[in-house]
Design a protein around this motif. Structure first.
Motif, PDB file in Angstrom:
ATOM      1  N   ALA A 120       0.920  -1.142  -0.153  1.00  0.00           N
ATOM      2  CA  ALA A 120       0.090  -0.006   0.201  1.00  0.00           C
ATOM      3  C   ALA A 120       0.979   1.255  -0.056  1.00  0.00           C
ATOM      4  N   PRO A 121       0.845   1.776  -1.131  1.00  0.00           N
ATOM      5  CA  PRO A 121       1.903   3.290  -1.182  1.00  0.00           C
ATOM      6  C   PRO A 121       1.227   4.220  -0.183  1.00  0.00           C
ATOM      7  N   LEU A 122       2.293   4.689   0.792  1.00  0.00           N
ATOM      8  CA  LEU A 122       1.906   5.820   1.662  1.00  0.00           C
ATOM      9  C   LEU A 122       1.194   7.032   0.999  1.00  0.00           C
ATOM     10  N   ALA A 123       1.710   7.269   0.095  1.00  0.00           N
ATOM     11  CA  ALA A 123       0.998   8.629  -0.561  1.00  0.00           C
ATOM     12  C   ALA A 123      -0.388   8.363  -0.884  1.00  0.00           C
ATOM     13  N   GLY A 124      -0.599   6.999  -1.327  1.00  0.00           N
ATOM     14  CA  GLY A 124      -2.170   7.002  -1.525  1.00  0.00           C
ATOM     15  C   GLY A 124      -3.024   6.800  -0.381  1.00  0.00           C
ATOM     16  N   ILE A 125      -2.324   6.095   0.795  1.00  0.00           N
ATOM     17  CA  ILE A 125      -2.831   6.076   1.953  1.00  0.00           C
ATOM     18  C   ILE A 125      -3.444   7.457   2.617  1.00  0.00           C
ATOM     19  N   ASN A 152      12.789  -1.763   3.335  1.00  0.00           N
ATOM     20  CA  ASN A 152      11.458  -1.536   3.318  1.00  0.00           C
ATOM     21  C   ASN A 152      10.808  -1.018   2.151  1.00  0.00           C
ATOM     22  N   SER A 153       9.646  -1.448   1.507  1.00  0.00           N
ATOM     23  CA  SER A 153       9.086  -0.742   0.500  1.00  0.00           C
ATOM     24  C   SER A 153       8.605   0.498   0.801  1.00  0.00           C
ATOM     25  N   TRP A 154       8.345   0.982   2.115  1.00  0.00           N
ATOM     26  CA  TRP A 154       7.858   2.150   2.502  1.00  0.00           C
ATOM     27  C   TRP A 154       9.298   3.047   2.986  1.00  0.00           C
ATOM     28  N   GLY A 155      10.315   2.631   2.766  1.00  0.00           N
ATOM     29  CA  GLY A 155      11.406   3.286   3.364  1.00  0.00           C
ATOM     30  C   GLY A 155      11.830   4.465   2.345  1.00  0.00           C
ATOM     31  N   PRO A 156      12.984   4.906   2.662  1.00  0.00           N
ATOM     32  CA  PRO A 156      13.398   6.168   2.071  1.00  0.00           C
ATOM     33  C   PRO A 156      14.014   6.094   0.661  1.00  0.00           C
ATOM     34  N   GLU A 157      14.015   4.832   0.198  1.00  0.00           N
ATOM     35  CA  GLU A 157      14.231   4.726  -1.215  1.00  0.00           C
ATOM     36  C   GLU A 157      13.220   4.549  -2.071  1.00  0.00           C
ATOM     37  N   HIS A 158      11.997   4.638  -1.482  1.00  0.00           N
ATOM     38  CA  HIS A 158      10.685   4.343  -2.204  1.00  0.00           C
ATOM     39  C   HIS A 158       9.712   5.264  -1.857  1.00  0.00           C
ATOM     40  N   THR A 159       9.805   6.039  -0.520  1.00  0.00           N
ATOM     41  CA  THR A 159       8.623   7.147   0.145  1.00  0.00           C
ATOM     42  C   THR A 159       9.422   8.120   0.513  1.00  0.00           C
ATOM     43  N   LYS A 160       8.868   9.559   0.401  1.00  0.00           N
ATOM     44  CA  LYS A 160       9.543  10.429   0.876  1.00  0.00           C
ATOM     45  C   LYS A 160       8.950  10.729   2.352  1.00  0.00           C
ATOM     46  N   PRO A 161       9.738  11.201   3.303  1.00  0.00           N
ATOM     47  CA  PRO A 161       9.173  11.526   4.668  1.00  0.00           C
ATOM     48  C   PRO A 161       8.097  12.236   4.845  1.00  0.00           C
ATOM     49  N   ALA A 162       7.820  13.107   4.153  1.00  0.00           N
ATOM     50  CA  ALA A 162       6.600  13.889   4.017  1.00  0.00           C
ATOM     51  C   ALA A 162       5.202  12.919   3.654  1.00  0.00           C
ATOM     52  N   ASP A 163       5.447  11.794   2.738  1.00  0.00           N
ATOM     53  CA  ASP A 163       4.344  10.987   2.556  1.00  0.00           C
ATOM     54  C   ASP A 163       3.987  10.009   3.855  1.00  0.00           C
ATOM     55  N   PHE A 164       5.149   9.773   4.403  1.00  0.00           N
ATOM     56  CA  PHE A 164       5.011   8.844   5.720  1.00  0.00           C
ATOM     57  C   PHE A 164       4.238   9.661   6.982  1.00  0.00           C
ATOM     58  N   VAL A 165       4.632  10.817   6.898  1.00  0.00           N
ATOM     59  CA  VAL A 165       3.986  11.793   7.895  1.00  0.00           C
ATOM     60  C   VAL A 165       2.670  11.964   7.617  1.00  0.00           C
ATOM     61  N   ALA A 166       2.311  12.224   6.216  1.00  0.00           N
ATOM     62  CA  ALA A 166       0.965  12.531   5.888  1.00  0.00           C
ATOM     63  C   ALA A 166       0.053  11.134   5.896  1.00  0.00           C
TER      64      ALA A 166
END
Length: 340
Positions: free
Chosen positions: A127-132, A168-182
């Protein structure tokens, strides 16, 4: 004898009177009755069922001791084995749950009834964090929130743990910190909107080291969205072999932007000729640092990103087992959340 029409009118008046009496009775009950503080049922005051409140658990007075593995809450063998080997039952039982899975209400209730605070690590592998964050999975989040709210007990919840881990698939190589926080804030907000009051929100980064060099501050959702900080780190070939080098630097960094209680949410000591010394160092360092507890990974597992099988179990040798028993007791690790 009255004419048939008159009898019909009398019956009609009686029926109307009966209906009015029932309606009046219901109205009195709905309003709480004369001088009453609430409705009654069988003479006993009733009120809507109250959700479990975790606020008394947020600042525990002792050091908890926990155990973690990949099995479901119903698979209680890990707790029984750990209890036998460690000399006491764990206070926390952590497990993993994949994004999209239902919440195991009965399994978590079983843990809480037996004295373990359930801790669920919610893993958003597919589940992409940006989509969540955009609300694409809101139907699932609402469903999960309602299931957890219906469980009459506390739950420590970690979402997208080790967000700074490149494996991790939601780690820094795949997801921006801002997307994790959001995404974190969005999940939290949906839970709040659904009236969930029994969740302890545990933010769980990996310790900062050569394998996870990303700065943590950009990943922090803020104190309003976090109850505990949960650090993850292992005594092994990568993370380090002393509390002062493994956990202390990250603790100092986090103290710059958060004053939340710290739980070592996942740790272990790899098998080596120094395992006993490392176990002693872990408990002594954790107690000195003032953490609210530590959760031990009592399993064998491949090192992330590698093929080396590491044995983290406390029973790999008599010396390791003795060190665990002695140091956990000496440093007062063991605090039941049933006592607040």
């Amino acid at each position: 004898m009255a004419p048939p029409r008159s009898r019909s009118r009398s019956r009609s008046r009686l029926m109307v009177a009966a209906i009015l009496m029932v309606a009046a009775s219901l109205l009195v009950d709905a309003c709480g009755g004369a001088g009453s503080g609430g409705g009654t049922k069988g003479g006993t005051p009733t009120s809507p069922a109250a959700h479990y409140q975790v606020s008394p658990l947020l600042k525990p007075s002792g050091h908890a001791l926990g155990v973690v593995d990949a099995k479901t809450p119903w698979q209680y063998g890990i707790v029984e084995t750990f209890t036998e080997e460690a000399g006491r039952a764990p206070d926390i039982r952590e497990y993993y749950s994949s994004w999209g899975d239902d919440f195991d209400t009965e399994g978590n209730a079983f843990l809480w009834q037996h004295g373990q605070l359930p801790m669920m690590a919610l893993v958003p592998t597919d589940a992409p964090l940006a989509g969540i964050a955009k609300g694409e999975d809101d139907a699932y989040i609402r469903k999960l929130a309602d299931q957890i709210a219906a469980y009459d007990g506390p739950l420590a919840l970690s979402f997208a743990g080790e967000m700074n881990g490149p494996w991790n698939s939601w780690g820094p190589e795949h997801t921006k910190p801002a997307d994790f926080v959001a995404s974190w804030k969005h999940v939290h907000d949906v839970f709040s909107a659904r009236g969930v009051t029994n969740v302890i929100w545990v933010w769980t980064p990996h310790v900062v080291d050569s394998g996870t060099p990303a700065e943590l501050r950009p990943y922090y959702p803020g104190d309003d969205y976090v109850d505990w900080v949960g650090l993850i780190g292992y005594y092994g070939p990568i993370d380090g072999a002393a509390f002062s080098s493994l956990f202390s630097p990250t603790l100092h960094r986090i103290a710059d932007f958060s004053s939340k209680p710290v739980l070592i949410a996942e740790t272990g000591v790899a098998e080596s000729d120094q395992k006993e010394a490392h176990i002693r160092d872990l408990f002594q360092g954790a107690a000195k640092a003032g953490v609210i507890g530590l959760v031990w990974y009592d399993q064998r597992k491949d090192w992330p990103g590698g093929k080396q099988l590491m044995d983290w179990r406390i029973s790999t040798s008599r010396g390791a087992l003795a060190a665990f028993q002695v140091e956990s007791a000496r440093n007062s690790f063991g605090h039941s959340f049933k006592n607040g």
